[in-house]
Design an enzyme around this catalytic site. Structure first.
Site, PDB file in Angstrom:
ATOM      1  N   SER A 274       0.939  -1.303  -0.072  1.00 36.71           N
ATOM      2  CA  SER A 274       0.167   0.040   0.009  1.00 36.71           C
ATOM      3  C   SER A 274       0.816   1.192  -0.059  1.00 36.71           C
ATOM      4  CB  SER A 274      -0.987   0.007   1.298  1.00 36.71           C
ATOM      5  OG  SER A 274      -1.992  -0.678   0.882  1.00 36.71           O
TER       6      SER A 274
ATOM      7  N   LYS B 281       3.145   6.573   4.625  1.00 38.46           N
ATOM      8  CA  LYS B 281       1.978   5.513   3.887  1.00 38.46           C
ATOM      9  C   LYS B 281       2.613   4.341   4.520  1.00 38.46           C
ATOM     10  CE  LYS B 281      -1.703   4.200   2.667  1.00 38.46           C
ATOM     11  NZ  LYS B 281      -1.832   3.060   3.603  1.00 38.46           N
ATOM     12  N   THR B 282       1.670   3.494   5.092  1.00 35.99           N
ATOM     13  CA  THR B 282       2.158   2.055   5.457  1.00 35.99           C
ATOM     14  C   THR B 282       1.986   1.256   4.333  1.00 35.99           C
ATOM     15  OG1 THR B 282       0.049   1.707   6.377  1.00 35.99           O
ATOM     16  CG2 THR B 282       1.449   2.265   7.952  1.00 35.99           C
ATOM     17  N   GLY B 283       2.461  -0.143   4.427  1.00 37.34           N
ATOM     18  CA  GLY B 283       2.399  -0.881   3.632  1.00 37.34           C
ATOM     19  C   GLY B 283       2.439  -2.321   4.277  1.00 37.34           C
TER      20      GLY B 283
END
Length: 275
Positions: free
Chosen positions: A64, A209-211
């Site tokens: 993501s 932003k995380t992923g």
């Protein structure tokens, strides 16, 4: 002492050598995936490395974190308009998890990391334009072909599939974003910065932003958990870009990206010395 029967071993060696001699394909076994960690922080303006620890040049699925470049693409292409437009309603054919079965706008998309919204953006772009943007961005290995034989590059290439990027490449991309040097409109740059989630960490204002995804190869017995947190932070007129990556040797039952973000925010004030 009990004597070991070596005949099965000898037989296996003979078969292997015979296959090699006759030219039959011999399938190599994948090595078990080792634990990987990287923390990389650069000065956004100069590119100076302020902190680096771990394996930072190995490529993995962006998961993501790809919503950052996809936001730029969506706004530049005119598919996304502002922080809350468009607001798309959920449809059963999206087959999303329950928490994502709702109306989603660009801000909610980034905050809640809604996969079906990403797929709607790429579907409206089409394969040719999508691949063109990723190539112009020089994003990771730029491979949006998807899994072989699946014809899913347009909707899944960034989720544990063909598209891969390293922490080093992540921070390079982010520096170009903040400098306005990516081949998209000024509005696309501004709106992407506007919808990216914001956090506080010891005086730093952090946007990132995380992923999260799971990895598996032939030698693995269980899925491995991968977590990203990438973005930038500002304090006292100074801007840094960062990438934190963690790949566990075991499966995590909670989103690894959220854990990775929490640890980075906790550690950031001690990682960068203030003048």
């Amino acid at each position: 002492m009990r004597e070991i029967d070596r005949r099965p071993f000898v037989f296996a060696v003979v078969i292997y050598l015979l296959a090699w001699f006759l030219g039959f394909p011999i399938r190599a076994q994948s090595a078990p995936l080792k634990e990987v960690e990287c923390t990389l922080i650069l000065d956004a303006a100069s590119g100076e490395t302020l902190y680096r620890e771990g394996v930072c040049d190995q490529r993995f699925s962006p998961a993501s974190t790809f919503k950052v470049p996809l936001s730029l693409i969506g706004y530049d292409a005119g598919i996304l308009i502002d922080e809350h437009t468009p607001a798309w309603d959920y449809k059963p054919e999206f087959e999303a998890v329950k928490r994502d079965q709702k109306t989603v706008d660009p801000t909610i998309w980034e905050k809640d990391s809604v996969l079906w919204f990403s797929r709607e953006i790429t579907r409206r772009l089409g394969a040719e334009r999508f691949a063109g943007y990723v190539s112009k961005f020089d994003y990771g290995n730029t491979d949006v072909s998807g899994k072989a034989g699946k014809n899913d590059g347009l909707t899944r290439s960034w989720v544990n599939s063909s598209l891969k990027i390293s922490p080093v490449e992540q921070v390079s991309f982010l520096r170009r974003l903040l400098a306005g040097k990516l081949p998209v409109s000024d509005k696309a740059h501004a709106m992407t910065e506007a919808i990216l989630p914001t956090f506080q960490a010891g005086g730093w204002t952090v946007q990132g932003k995380t992923g999260t995804t799971r990895l598996r190869n032939d030698a693995d017995k269980v899925n491995r958990s991968l977590g990203w947190f990438v973005g930038w932070a500002q304090r006292d007129g100074r801007t840094i870009v960062f990438a934190r990556l963690v790949v566990d040797t075991k499966r995590s039952d909670t989103p690894k990206g959220l854990k990775t973000r929490a640890m980075f925010l906790k550690e950031l004030p001690n990682l960068i010395k203030q003048d």
